[in-house]
Design a protein around this motif. Structure first.
Motif, PDB file in Angstrom:
ATOM      1  N   LYS A 255       0.917  -1.173  -0.030  1.00  0.00           N
ATOM      2  CA  LYS A 255       0.209  -0.070   0.193  1.00  0.00           C
ATOM      3  C   LYS A 255       0.993   1.381   0.040  1.00  0.00           C
ATOM      4  CE  LYS A 255      -3.912  -2.332   2.440  1.00  0.00           C
ATOM      5  NZ  LYS A 255      -4.179  -2.608   1.132  1.00  0.00           N
ATOM      6  N   PHE A 256       0.972   1.931  -1.139  1.00  0.00           N
ATOM      7  CA  PHE A 256       1.825   2.993  -1.354  1.00  0.00           C
ATOM      8  C   PHE A 256       1.383   4.396  -0.807  1.00  0.00           C
ATOM      9  CE2 PHE A 256      -0.206   2.640  -5.224  1.00  0.00           C
ATOM     10  CZ  PHE A 256      -0.467   3.999  -5.890  1.00  0.00           C
ATOM     11  N   ARG A 257      -0.102   4.775  -0.950  1.00  0.00           N
ATOM     12  CA  ARG A 257      -0.459   5.980  -0.919  1.00  0.00           C
ATOM     13  C   ARG A 257      -0.152   6.542   0.412  1.00  0.00           C
ATOM     14  NH1 ARG A 257      -4.022   3.835  -4.815  1.00  0.00           N
ATOM     15  NH2 ARG A 257      -4.343   5.114  -6.741  1.00  0.00           N
ATOM     16  N   PRO A 258      -0.089   5.771   1.545  1.00  0.00           N
ATOM     17  CA  PRO A 258       0.086   6.459   2.811  1.00  0.00           C
ATOM     18  C   PRO A 258       1.713   7.154   2.940  1.00  0.00           C
ATOM     19  CG  PRO A 258      -1.092   4.411   3.134  1.00  0.00           C
ATOM     20  CD  PRO A 258      -0.463   4.570   1.748  1.00  0.00           C
ATOM     21  N   LEU A 259       2.378   6.416   2.094  1.00  0.00           N
ATOM     22  CA  LEU A 259       3.666   7.058   2.032  1.00  0.00           C
ATOM     23  C   LEU A 259       4.073   8.588   1.155  1.00  0.00           C
ATOM     24  CD1 LEU A 259       5.308   3.835   0.786  1.00  0.00           C
ATOM     25  CD2 LEU A 259       5.234   4.467   2.828  1.00  0.00           C
ATOM     26  N   LEU A 260       3.016   8.667   0.324  1.00  0.00           N
ATOM     27  CA  LEU A 260       3.083  10.002  -0.196  1.00  0.00           C
ATOM     28  C   LEU A 260       2.664  11.334   0.958  1.00  0.00           C
ATOM     29  CD1 LEU A 260       1.478   9.028  -3.499  1.00  0.00           C
ATOM     30  CD2 LEU A 260       4.002   9.347  -3.065  1.00  0.00           C
ATOM     31  N   PRO A 261       3.785  12.189   1.337  1.00  0.00           N
ATOM     32  CA  PRO A 261       3.114  13.169   2.151  1.00  0.00           C
ATOM     33  C   PRO A 261       2.551  14.102   1.510  1.00  0.00           C
ATOM     34  CG  PRO A 261       5.513  13.495   1.243  1.00  0.00           C
ATOM     35  CD  PRO A 261       5.079  12.088   0.753  1.00  0.00           C
ATOM     36  N   ASN A 262       1.230  14.624   1.842  1.00  0.00           N
ATOM     37  CA  ASN A 262       0.549  15.644   1.407  1.00  0.00           C
ATOM     38  C   ASN A 262       0.750  17.414   1.788  1.00  0.00           C
ATOM     39  OD1 ASN A 262      -0.446  16.119   4.206  1.00  0.00           O
ATOM     40  ND2 ASN A 262      -2.086  14.678   3.695  1.00  0.00           N
TER      41      ASN A 262
END
Length: 394
Positions: A255-262
């Motif tokens: 699961k990669f989306r949580p790794l992307l800082p917003n």
């Protein structure tokens, strides 16, 4: 062999290009020697060349003057090398008895054919799922494939994760040290198409290379339709006279989306070409893949590497920077590959802290303003390269 004689004459360039494309996907150390073969079928429509290693299949059709139709199975890489070395004259191939003769001008080769009876049947393409511009498809693959893992003991990291949701497609790849994500739109056969696939990155990257060779018609992507998308475990790619299939990976992508800082505490904009040149220069005094330090301040970026017995190098570049000054270090190879995947003149770095991953994205038309806490939201982008830093010395 099924027939006594097969004979045809074919233009050198067409034959060489087709052989090279098929041979490139053949295994160098196959589980069965027969999988090194290229099948050549000569019929009234010309030649069909194909290869299959039970994972990836390739098939291409070219024009030829066929005197006697039939099938020949020959060692693919050897014949590709021979044809590639010949002068630009028509090539005649003839199978008779137990010999395949290949001649062009004053050159003549006699080869042993392979036994056709044991050659596996190539898989058929699944039902078409959609189509896409070949250059867009190739660009997207090249951008994400750079981050895919190469360790076959971790198969979930050796693939490109593909999400299809109607006209929207997301591709992602990671080797745990970096993550590349690319979004784009395509032309689905059904507007309600939804699928999640994991495709071998090496195979897709090879496909991208062939798509860069002047193809103009849209590429057809085939993984099935309706509720059967992906059910066959097979991906098909078809363009002009070529098509290929590859087995999908049966593994779960992280699961990669949580790794992307917003949001980010600092943003930097740097011109890519001079930055790449500077990284190459200062890396000359660094041990292989040793870290390269980047010191960001309000209007400059200082690169440094080395400090061992060899020596040390520093270089200063212009940089547009907003936020608190910081120093961060990266693996130079991963940094260069990320910068090379960005298709704009300038790159924007987004930072949270020196010990946390940074993002690299193409520079947007406008950089976002800081919020009340001094943080910057992540700009809207089609491509993101997330890179883990390495520990700073001391």
């Amino acid at each position: 062999m099924e027939q006594h004689t097969v004979s045809f004459t074919v233009p050198k360039d067409d034959f060489s290009s087709a052989l090279a494309w098929v041979a490139r996907s053949l295994p160098s150390k196959p589980t069965q020697p027969i999988l090194r073969g290229v099948m050549i079928v000569a019929d009234d429509d010309g030649l069909e060349l194909s290869g299959f290693d039970r994972e990836v299949s390739t098939r291409v059709r070219i024009h030829a003057e066929v005197d006697e139709p039939g099938r020949i199975l020959v060692a693919g890489k050897l014949v590709s090398d021979i044809v590639g070395s010949l002068p630009n004259k028509p090539i005649t191939m003839r199978y008779e008895g137990t010999t395949v003769t290949l001649s062009s001008g004053s050159s003549r080769f006699e080869l042993r054919p392979m036994t056709i009876e044991d050659y596996p049947v190539l898989p058929e393409l699944p039902t078409p799922t959609g189509s896409i511009n070949p250059h867009l498809f190739s660009q997207a693959i090249n951008q994400v494939a750079v981050a895919a893992g190469r360790d076959d003991t971790l198969p979930m990291l050796t693939g490109i994760h593909v999400e299809i949701d109607g006209k929207d497609v997301v591709m992602a790849a990671t080797d745990r040290f970096r993550l590349a994500v690319r979004k784009f739109e395509w032309n689905p056969s059904e507007s309600s198409s939804k699928a999640t696939l994991l495709v071998p990155a090496r195979t897709l990257h090879d496909a991208a290379r062939s798509l860069d060779q002047g193809f103009t018609n849209d590429v057809t992507i085939a993984v099935g339709s309706g509720e059967n998308i992906g059910r066959e475990g097979l991906l098909g790619i078809e363009t002009d006279s070529r098509h290929m299939t590859t087995r999908l990976l049966d593994a779960e992508f992280p699961k990669f989306r949580p790794l992307l800082p917003n949001q980010h505490s600092a943003l930097a904009s740097v011109e890519i070409a001079p930055l790449l040149d500077a990284i190459r220069r200062v890396s000359l005094v660094a041990d292989r893949n040793a870290q390269i330090q980047m010191e960001f301040s309000s209007d400059s970026l200082i690169l440094s590497a080395g400090g061992s017995e060899v020596g040390k190098a520093t270089e200063q570049l212009d940089c547009a920077f907003t936020g608190e000054p910081l120093t961060i270090a990266f693996n130079p190879s991963y940094l260069k590959e990320g910068l090379s995947a960005i298709d704009s003149q300038r790159v924007v770095f987004g930072f949270t802290m020196p010990s946390r991953p940074a993002i690299l994205i193409p520079e947007p038309q406008e950089l976002p303003e800081a919020d009340a806490e001094g943080n910057f939201p992540t700009p809207d982008t089609k491509f993101t390269y997330l890179l883990m830093p390495v520990r700073l010395p001391g």
